[in-house]
Design a protein around this motif. Structure first.
Motif, mmCIF file in Angstrom:
data_model
loop_
_atom_site.group_PDB
_atom_site.id
_atom_site.type_symbol
_atom_site.label_atom_id
_atom_site.label_comp_id
_atom_site.label_asym_id
_atom_site.label_seq_id
_atom_site.Cartn_x
_atom_site.Cartn_y
_atom_site.Cartn_z
ATOM 1 N N ARG A 197 -20.846 2.270 20.647
ATOM 2 C CA ARG A 197 -21.183 0.726 20.942
ATOM 3 C C ARG A 197 -22.362 0.740 21.228
ATOM 4 N N TYR A 244 -24.451 -6.080 23.934
ATOM 5 C CA TYR A 244 -22.917 -4.645 24.999
ATOM 6 C C TYR A 244 -22.138 -5.549 26.275
ATOM 7 N N THR A 266 -19.661 -7.559 25.161
ATOM 8 C CA THR A 266 -18.277 -7.161 24.673
ATOM 9 C C THR A 266 -17.014 -6.158 25.541
#
Length: 111
Positions: free
Chosen positions: A38, A73, A76
């Motif tokens: 990610r 980030y 998430t």
């Protein structure tokens, strides 16, 4: 408004495992791999990752292209529910030295 200043920005993430993270501890290596994927997809990179003793379970150091990328980030990761992170911007000695020099220059102008 993007908070991108040319060079990648560094961040330190202090993480505590949540109840879900503890319950699914055996999947930690896979989650870490997904985390690094990610970060890379957002244009960043994971510099270091350590397990800790004490108030936090892990620390991870990132380079990200912008504050917005770091926020994406983090949101998430928090949505996944395995860790509760504390994100801190980090400054290397060169950047910190530059900040000190600017403070000293401003002090001279106001004296």
């Amino acid at each position: 408004m993007s908070q991108h200043h040319g060079a990648p920005q560094r961040y330190l993430s202090l993480m505590r495992l949540t109840a879900k993270g503890l319950a699914e501890l055996g999947d930690s290596a896979g989650r870490r791999r997904i985390s690094e994927e990610r970060v890379a997809a957002l244009g960043g990179r994971s510099i270091a990752f350590y397990a800790l003793l004490g108030a936090y379970d892990f620390v991870q150091i990132f380079e990200m292209p912008s504050t917005e990328a770091m926020m994406q980030y983090v949101l998430t990761a928090r949505r996944d529910g395995h860790v509760d992170p504390l994100i801190l911007p980090a400054f290397d000695t060169q950047a910190y030295g530059g900040i000190i020099e600017r403070i000293q220059a401003a002090d001279i102008r106001t004296s």
